[in-house]
Design a protein around this motif. Structure first.
Motif, PDB file in Angstrom:
ATOM      1  N   GLY A 105     107.194  -5.048  25.191  1.00  0.00           N
ATOM      2  CA  GLY A 105     105.713  -5.811  24.789  1.00  0.00           C
ATOM      3  C   GLY A 105     104.469  -5.605  25.661  1.00  0.00           C
ATOM      4  N   TYR A 106     104.811  -4.556  26.817  1.00  0.00           N
ATOM      5  CA  TYR A 106     103.779  -4.600  27.511  1.00  0.00           C
ATOM      6  C   TYR A 106     103.032  -2.910  27.361  1.00  0.00           C
ATOM      7  CZ  TYR A 106     104.771  -8.730  29.975  1.00  0.00           C
ATOM      8  OH  TYR A 106     105.008 -10.102  30.476  1.00  0.00           O
ATOM      9  N   ARG A 107     101.863  -2.759  27.294  1.00  0.00           N
ATOM     10  CA  ARG A 107     101.392  -1.454  26.998  1.00  0.00           C
ATOM     11  C   ARG A 107     101.365  -0.583  28.232  1.00  0.00           C
ATOM     12  NH1 ARG A 107      97.914   0.070  22.915  1.00  0.00           N
ATOM     13  NH2 ARG A 107      97.613  -1.996  22.376  1.00  0.00           N
ATOM     14  N   VAL A 108     102.118   0.440  28.181  1.00  0.00           N
ATOM     15  CA  VAL A 108     102.041   1.372  29.589  1.00  0.00           C
ATOM     16  C   VAL A 108     100.382   1.887  29.487  1.00  0.00           C
ATOM     17  CG1 VAL A 108     102.879   3.506  30.097  1.00  0.00           C
ATOM     18  CG2 VAL A 108     104.587   2.189  29.007  1.00  0.00           C
ATOM     19  N   THR A 109      99.898   1.619  30.471  1.00  0.00           N
ATOM     20  CA  THR A 109      98.572   1.864  31.147  1.00  0.00           C
ATOM     21  C   THR A 109      98.155   2.803  31.933  1.00  0.00           C
ATOM     22  OG1 THR A 109      98.464  -0.553  30.237  1.00  0.00           O
ATOM     23  CG2 THR A 109      96.343   0.629  31.321  1.00  0.00           C
ATOM     24  N   GLU A 117      95.524   5.888  33.672  1.00  0.00           N
ATOM     25  CA  GLU A 117      93.965   5.712  33.922  1.00  0.00           C
ATOM     26  C   GLU A 117      92.997   5.802  32.588  1.00  0.00           C
ATOM     27  OE1 GLU A 117      93.259   7.617  37.511  1.00  0.00           O
ATOM     28  OE2 GLU A 117      91.201   7.415  37.232  1.00  0.00           O
ATOM     29  N   GLU A 118      93.343   6.819  31.920  1.00  0.00           N
ATOM     30  CA  GLU A 118      92.617   6.862  30.733  1.00  0.00           C
ATOM     31  C   GLU A 118      92.685   5.697  29.806  1.00  0.00           C
ATOM     32  OE1 GLU A 118      90.372   9.424  29.552  1.00  0.00           O
ATOM     33  OE2 GLU A 118      90.695   9.734  31.744  1.00  0.00           O
ATOM     34  N   THR A 119      94.170   5.369  29.615  1.00  0.00           N
ATOM     35  CA  THR A 119      94.238   4.084  28.769  1.00  0.00           C
ATOM     36  C   THR A 119      93.641   2.828  29.205  1.00  0.00           C
ATOM     37  OG1 THR A 119      96.555   4.995  28.244  1.00  0.00           O
ATOM     38  CG2 THR A 119      96.195   2.854  27.716  1.00  0.00           C
ATOM     39  N   LEU A 120      93.547   2.921  30.374  1.00  0.00           N
ATOM     40  CA  LEU A 120      92.863   1.733  31.258  1.00  0.00           C
ATOM     41  C   LEU A 120      91.378   1.831  30.913  1.00  0.00           C
ATOM     42  CD1 LEU A 120      92.945  -0.613  33.059  1.00  0.00           C
ATOM     43  CD2 LEU A 120      92.263   0.729  34.899  1.00  0.00           C
ATOM     44  N   LYS A 121      90.922   2.966  30.925  1.00  0.00           N
ATOM     45  CA  LYS A 121      89.430   3.155  30.254  1.00  0.00           C
ATOM     46  C   LYS A 121      89.058   2.499  28.957  1.00  0.00           C
ATOM     47  CE  LYS A 121      88.023   6.942  32.994  1.00  0.00           C
ATOM     48  NZ  LYS A 121      88.128   8.381  32.913  1.00  0.00           N
ATOM     49  N   ILE A 122      89.906   2.902  27.999  1.00  0.00           N
ATOM     50  CA  ILE A 122      89.870   2.452  26.722  1.00  0.00           C
ATOM     51  C   ILE A 122      90.115   0.918  26.519  1.00  0.00           C
ATOM     52  CG2 ILE A 122      91.015   2.641  24.367  1.00  0.00           C
ATOM     53  CD1 ILE A 122      91.535   5.608  25.323  1.00  0.00           C
ATOM     54  N   VAL A 123      91.305   0.471  27.139  1.00  0.00           N
ATOM     55  CA  VAL A 123      91.462  -0.973  27.019  1.00  0.00           C
ATOM     56  C   VAL A 123      90.203  -1.791  27.513  1.00  0.00           C
ATOM     57  CG1 VAL A 123      92.839  -2.845  28.359  1.00  0.00           C
ATOM     58  CG2 VAL A 123      93.935  -0.820  27.453  1.00  0.00           C
ATOM     59  N   GLU A 124      89.587  -1.403  28.706  1.00  0.00           N
ATOM     60  CA  GLU A 124      88.469  -2.196  29.145  1.00  0.00           C
ATOM     61  C   GLU A 124      87.322  -2.207  28.244  1.00  0.00           C
ATOM     62  OE1 GLU A 124      88.253  -1.000  33.704  1.00  0.00           O
ATOM     63  OE2 GLU A 124      87.273  -2.979  33.197  1.00  0.00           O
ATOM     64  N   MET A 125      87.279  -0.722  27.657  1.00  0.00           N
ATOM     65  CA  MET A 125      86.032  -0.576  26.721  1.00  0.00           C
ATOM     66  C   MET A 125      86.106  -1.373  25.176  1.00  0.00           C
ATOM     67  SD  MET A 125      84.950   3.072  25.671  1.00  0.00           S
ATOM     68  CE  MET A 125      86.120   3.301  24.154  1.00  0.00           C
ATOM     69  N   VAL A 126      87.352  -1.449  24.634  1.00  0.00           N
ATOM     70  CA  VAL A 126      87.425  -2.077  23.514  1.00  0.00           C
ATOM     71  C   VAL A 126      87.567  -3.617  23.752  1.00  0.00           C
ATOM     72  CG1 VAL A 126      89.356  -2.517  21.626  1.00  0.00           C
ATOM     73  CG2 VAL A 126      89.016  -0.087  22.541  1.00  0.00           C
ATOM     74  N   THR A 181     105.353  -4.637  38.243  1.00  0.00           N
ATOM     75  CA  THR A 181     106.534  -3.704  38.254  1.00  0.00           C
ATOM     76  C   THR A 181     107.633  -4.145  37.728  1.00  0.00           C
ATOM     77  OG1 THR A 181     107.000  -4.186  40.637  1.00  0.00           O
ATOM     78  CG2 THR A 181     105.474  -2.315  40.082  1.00  0.00           C
ATOM     79  N   THR A 182     107.783  -5.448  36.781  1.00  0.00           N
ATOM     80  CA  THR A 182     108.853  -5.961  36.154  1.00  0.00           C
ATOM     81  C   THR A 182     109.735  -5.008  35.547  1.00  0.00           C
ATOM     82  OG1 THR A 182     107.507  -8.147  36.213  1.00  0.00           O
ATOM     83  CG2 THR A 182     109.776  -7.974  35.163  1.00  0.00           C
ATOM     84  N   TYR A 183     108.801  -4.010  34.919  1.00  0.00           N
ATOM     85  CA  TYR A 183     109.609  -3.225  33.981  1.00  0.00           C
ATOM     86  C   TYR A 183     109.440  -1.710  34.302  1.00  0.00           C
ATOM     87  CZ  TYR A 183     110.007  -7.302  30.872  1.00  0.00           C
ATOM     88  OH  TYR A 183     110.194  -8.717  30.552  1.00  0.00           O
ATOM     89  N   GLY A 184     109.278  -1.506  35.677  1.00  0.00           N
ATOM     90  CA  GLY A 184     109.213  -0.347  36.444  1.00  0.00           C
ATOM     91  C   GLY A 184     107.703   0.083  36.538  1.00  0.00           C
ATOM     92  N   ASP A 185     107.413   1.162  36.732  1.00  0.00           N
ATOM     93  CA  ASP A 185     106.165   1.661  36.989  1.00  0.00           C
ATOM     94  C   ASP A 185     105.375   1.912  35.632  1.00  0.00           C
ATOM     95  OD1 ASP A 185     103.565   2.561  37.746  1.00  0.00           O
ATOM     96  OD2 ASP A 185     104.151   3.991  38.934  1.00  0.00           O
ATOM     97  N   ILE A 186     104.782   0.940  35.051  1.00  0.00           N
ATOM     98  CA  ILE A 186     104.073   1.127  33.642  1.00  0.00           C
ATOM     99  C   ILE A 186     102.440   1.204  34.065  1.00  0.00           C
ATOM    100  CG2 ILE A 186     105.961   0.114  32.262  1.00  0.00           C
ATOM    101  CD1 ILE A 186     104.907  -2.415  32.055  1.00  0.00           C
ATOM    102  N   GLY A 187     102.124   1.739  35.254  1.00  0.00           N
ATOM    103  CA  GLY A 187     100.557   1.999  35.416  1.00  0.00           C
ATOM    104  C   GLY A 187      99.964   0.765  35.816  1.00  0.00           C
ATOM    105  N   TYR A 188      98.531   0.856  35.249  1.00  0.00           N
ATOM    106  CA  TYR A 188      97.592  -0.354  35.478  1.00  0.00           C
ATOM    107  C   TYR A 188      97.805  -1.604  34.932  1.00  0.00           C
ATOM    108  CZ  TYR A 188      95.111   3.250  38.171  1.00  0.00           C
ATOM    109  OH  TYR A 188      94.955   4.171  39.166  1.00  0.00           O
ATOM    110  N   VAL A 189      99.268  -2.345  34.634  1.00  0.00           N
ATOM    111  CA  VAL A 189      99.465  -3.396  33.875  1.00  0.00           C
ATOM    112  C   VAL A 189      99.465  -4.352  35.345  1.00  0.00           C
ATOM    113  CG1 VAL A 189     101.313  -4.469  32.688  1.00  0.00           C
ATOM    114  CG2 VAL A 189     100.716  -2.292  32.030  1.00  0.00           C
TER     115      VAL A 189
END
Ligand SMILES: Nc1ncnc2c1ncn2[C@@H]1O[C@H](COP(=O)(O)OP(=O)(O)OP(=O)(O)O)[C@@H](O)[C@H]1O
Ligand SMILES: [Mg+2]
Length: 270
Positions: free
Chosen positions: A73-77, A79-88, A124-132
């Motif tokens: 249920g957590y979005r792997v994030t 750097e590029e995804t983070l930009k979109i997440v913040e923008m949206v 890091t509960t579900y491993g390295d899923i980036g900027y979550v």
């Protein structure tokens, strides 16, 4: 009269309402939601809104040729995804603030970066899923100031690390953590389904042990996992009850509070 009793009980109390992206991307449910919040403020209740933006983030990623990936249920994030997440999320936030203001509610939009309101760290509960991120600390001073002046805070689920790094927070996680920090009376998750479903039926009532079991045995999956996990955290904290309702049904928020407690799923400690 039940309505009068409930409004007297909730007057002056903080109610954290998490509204999912699906509710806001539909004009009918969004407009009903805005009216319901206006009504609550007229009763002297203090709503605080935390919003999601899942469908819009996914749509934007797909438009840009990116493939959304989820883990529990957590979005792997990245750097590029983070930009979109913040923008949206920032756009969703301001659109909701504007809709509330038009309805006569004085709303103020914030994300975790504003006044260092939600301090986060890498999850890091579900491993390295980036900027979550997971919420490390909530600095509630800014919220108290807004409440004192009758503003309705509208929170985008973006956290900030001690070093200024932005983190993508699951909106359910953010809502529960803010509810705990504010000792909210209740947290209500407005989603796109009637409640927690098992064998085709909505479960009206769950205590912490029963809810944990549904996560463990796999009855609850995908986006319902963080929602139920953090509903549990909220009621284990000092939030009296957590509720999951279908936000796509217009006015389900008022119906839950004033007409029929039996809609959706209610989670309590015992
Ligand atoms: N046992 C279950 N009962 C109910 N829903 C479940 C269950 N297991 C998985 N789900 C899924 O969880 C989804 C709700 O979580 P989801 O993250 O998609 O929405 P949201 O949190 O309301 O929105 P957003 O993520 O945009 O904030 C449901 O649409 C459903 O598909
Ligand atoms: Mg979700």
């Amino acid at each position: 009269m039940k309505t009068i009793d409930v409004s007297a009980r909730l007057s002056g109390k903080v109610l954290v309402v998490k509204v999912g992206g699906n509710v806001l991307s539909n004009d009918v449910s969004k407009s009903a939601f805005v009216k319901d919040i206006a009504f609550l403020t007229q009763l002297g209740i203090r709503p605080l809104i935390v919003h999601g933006g899942g469908p819009e983030i996914t749509a934007m990623m797909e438009k840009l040729g990116m493939k959304p990936i989820f883990k529990q249920g957590y979005r792997v994030t990245d750097e590029e995804t983070l930009k979109i997440v913040e923008m949206v999320l920032n756009k969703t936030n301001k659109d909701l603030v504007s809709a509330l203001n038009i309805a006569g509610v004085m709303a103020v939009g914030l994300c975790g970066k504003d006044a260092n309101f939600m301090i986060a760290e890498k999850d890091t509960t579900y491993g390295d899923i980036g900027y979550v991120g997971k919420v490390k600390r909530v600095n509630d001073k800014i919220i108290q100031l807004l409440f004192e002046s009758d503003y309705v805070p509208v929170i985008a689920p973006i956290g900030v690390g001690e070093d200024g790094t932005a983190y993508n927070l699951n909106a359910d996680v953010a809502a529960a953590q803010v509810a705990i920090a504010l000792s909210a009376e209740m947290v209500i998750f407005m989603t796109d389904i009637e409640g927690v479903v098992k064998d085709g039926h909505v479960i009206p009532q769950l205590n912490v042990d029963e809810a944990l079991k549904l996560i463990k045995d796999g009855t609850v999956k995908s986006g319902m996992v963080p929602k139920l996990q953090y509903a549990i955290e909220a009621v284990k904290g000092c939030v009296k009850s957590a509720h999951i309702i279908n936000g796509k049904d217009p006015h389900s928020l008022l119906i839950k509070l004033f007409v029929s407690e039996r809609i959706g799923t209610t989670i309590t400690r015992d």
